[in-house]
Design a protein around this motif. Structure first.
Motif, mmCIF file in Angstrom:
data_model
loop_
_atom_site.group_PDB
_atom_site.id
_atom_site.type_symbol
_atom_site.label_atom_id
_atom_site.label_comp_id
_atom_site.label_asym_id
_atom_site.label_seq_id
_atom_site.Cartn_x
_atom_site.Cartn_y
_atom_site.Cartn_z
ATOM 1 N N PRO A 15 0.807 -1.227 0.000
ATOM 2 C CA PRO A 15 0.000 0.000 0.000
ATOM 3 C C PRO A 15 0.839 1.275 0.000
ATOM 4 C CG PRO A 15 -0.871 -1.608 1.540
ATOM 5 C CD PRO A 15 0.435 -2.133 1.071
ATOM 6 N N LEU A 19 1.401 4.012 -3.006
ATOM 7 C CA LEU A 19 0.988 5.398 -2.853
ATOM 8 C C LEU A 19 2.134 6.361 -3.096
ATOM 9 C CD1 LEU A 19 -1.251 5.121 0.311
ATOM 10 C CD2 LEU A 19 -1.985 5.706 -1.984
ATOM 11 N N SER A 20 3.357 5.916 -2.807
ATOM 12 C CA SER A 20 4.486 6.842 -2.871
ATOM 13 C C SER A 20 5.258 6.763 -4.176
ATOM 14 C CB SER A 20 5.439 6.568 -1.700
ATOM 15 O OG SER A 20 5.954 5.259 -1.786
ATOM 16 N N LYS A 24 2.085 7.881 -9.401
ATOM 17 C CA LYS A 24 0.848 8.348 -8.786
ATOM 18 C C LYS A 24 0.976 9.757 -8.233
ATOM 19 C CE LYS A 24 -1.702 4.199 -7.767
ATOM 20 N NZ LYS A 24 -2.535 3.490 -6.774
ATOM 21 N N ASP A 284 -0.457 14.495 -5.104
ATOM 22 C CA ASP A 284 -1.903 14.343 -5.137
ATOM 23 C C ASP A 284 -2.410 14.352 -3.692
ATOM 24 O OD1 ASP A 284 -4.445 12.671 -4.945
ATOM 25 O OD2 ASP A 284 -4.251 12.901 -7.107
ATOM 26 N N GLN A 285 -3.288 15.309 -3.345
ATOM 27 C CA GLN A 285 -3.687 15.492 -1.956
ATOM 28 C C GLN A 285 -4.468 14.302 -1.412
ATOM 29 O OE1 GLN A 285 -5.556 19.291 -1.290
ATOM 30 N NE2 GLN A 285 -3.799 20.441 -2.025
ATOM 31 N N LYS A 286 -5.302 13.680 -2.220
ATOM 32 C CA LYS A 286 -6.070 12.526 -1.755
ATOM 33 C C LYS A 286 -5.154 11.355 -1.433
ATOM 34 C CE LYS A 286 -10.418 13.627 -4.134
ATOM 35 N NZ LYS A 286 -11.414 13.155 -5.145
ATOM 36 N N LEU A 287 -4.177 11.118 -2.303
ATOM 37 C CA LEU A 287 -3.221 10.043 -2.050
ATOM 38 C C LEU A 287 -2.349 10.356 -0.846
ATOM 39 C CD1 LEU A 287 -2.118 9.182 -5.684
ATOM 40 C CD2 LEU A 287 -3.529 7.792 -4.182
ATOM 41 N N LEU A 289 -3.220 12.141 1.828
ATOM 42 C CA LEU A 289 -4.002 11.887 3.045
ATOM 43 C C LEU A 289 -4.170 10.402 3.279
ATOM 44 C CD1 LEU A 289 -6.795 14.624 2.914
ATOM 45 C CD2 LEU A 289 -4.942 14.410 4.583
ATOM 46 N N GLN A 290 -4.366 9.652 2.210
ATOM 47 C CA GLN A 290 -4.541 8.204 2.346
ATOM 48 C C GLN A 290 -3.270 7.568 2.920
ATOM 49 O OE1 GLN A 290 -5.910 6.314 -1.220
ATOM 50 N NE2 GLN A 290 -5.752 4.239 -0.377
ATOM 51 N N ALA A 291 -2.118 8.079 2.509
ATOM 52 C CA ALA A 291 -0.858 7.527 3.005
ATOM 53 C C ALA A 291 -0.650 7.851 4.474
ATOM 54 C CB ALA A 291 0.300 8.101 2.177
ATOM 55 N N LYS A 293 -3.052 8.034 6.773
ATOM 56 C CA LYS A 293 -4.039 7.369 7.635
ATOM 57 C C LYS A 293 -3.555 5.989 8.067
ATOM 58 C CE LYS A 293 -8.030 9.805 5.734
ATOM 59 N NZ LYS A 293 -9.304 9.716 4.987
#
Length: 293
Positions: A15, A19-20, A24, A284-287, A289-291, A293
């Motif tokens: 994951p 994301l990193s 992406k 990417d701001q959504k990615l 934040l996901q990283a 959490k």
């Protein structure tokens, strides 16, 4: 991603690794790689600079230390604000370079050997140029400014002694700013780089004090940047942390730093986000934040 961009296929290892990845975080925004194509970032079309070529690759795909071929190699991680400083500076100075994404939880053997050979900490950013490597994000940024002059923006570190001294002081202050913001996000846990709840009054006040100190620097020259109408190296040094705090704090705390100082912190951030280098390097701001959490 000025000019033509070479992006190597990226392995799927987990994951956080997914994301990193360079793809992406840098190419997830409607990017066409043909020379002269437009890059749409946050709804704003941006014309690529045809004079610069940026290669992005995944360190895990490489079997050995890549050759610099007369241009710097930046070893980076897309979640690291210190590495993003160097990326912003390279992009702003329009330096042709190669970026290599290092998975810090699974560092390639050749990367740890490189750091050991050069007596460097095995972390990012590291910049490698013509067989010599160095670390420390601020030192790298200064080296980039001194080695690769940008004729369109020659004043990033300023030449007048008084102005240079002020930029140096602003850069020095950034460490306290970053520490206060990270401490606030850590909340009651006190865990470095952690995110939690239970922020204390002292943590809120410490970060507010740093924001006010920062805004006083902007106000002294009339804005929109820290040194007035011209962006400085100090702006680029602060940007990765300010951008991360502006994304993470409203998501995890009841606080938005953009509203601080009667919204003037947000005005600085808006001005920074109009810069070509900041649009290019924005995760990417959504990615992001996901990283977290």
């Amino acid at each position: 991603m000025f000019g033509s961009v070479a992006v190597h296929s990226l392995p799927q290892r987990g994951p956080l690794a997914r994301l990193s990845t360079c793809r992406k975080f840098y190419l997830g925004r409607n990017c066409r790689t043909a020379c002269g194509a437009k890059l749409a970032v946050a709804g704003l079309p941006l014309q690529m600079n045809k004079q610069i070529e940026l290669d992005l690759m995944e360190g895990a795909d490489l079997q050995k230390r890549p050759a610099s071929n007369h241009k710097p190699i930046l070893y980076t991680h897309m979640l690291c604000p210190y590495a993003q400083r160097t990326l912003l500076t390279l992009l702003h100075q329009r330096v042709p370079f190669q970026a290599v994404q290092i998975d810090l939880s699974h560092k390639p053997k050749w990367f740890t050997q490189l750091c050991r050979h050069e007596a460097l900490p095995s972390t990012v950013p590291v910049i490698d140029f013509e067989g010599h490597a160095q670390t420390d994000s601020i030192a790298i940024c200064r080296w980039v400014c001194e080695t690769f002059a940008n004729p369109d923006h020659p004043g990033l570190i300023f030449s007048i002694a008084r102005d240079k001294q002020q930029v140096d002081q602003l850069i020095q202050n950034c460490s306290s700013f970053a520490d206060a913001g990270l401490d606030l996000l850590a909340g009651c846990t006190g865990r470095s780089w952690g995110i939690s709840t239970g922020q204390s009054r002292a943590q809120w006040e410490a970060f507010e004090q740093q924001l006010q100190r920062f805004q006083a620097g902007v106000d002294q020259r009339g804005g929109p940047f820290l040194m007035g109408s011209e962006v400085s190296l100090a702006d680029l040094i602060y940007m990765p942390f300010m951008e991360r705090f502006a994304v993470a704090m409203p998501a995890f705390t009841p606080y938005d730093p953009c509203d601080a100082c009667d919204g003037r912190i947000g005005e600085w951030l808006v001005a920074m986000r109009q810069l070509e280098c900041c649009q290019m390097a924005a995760p990417d701001q959504k990615l992001f934040l996901q990283a977290l959490k």
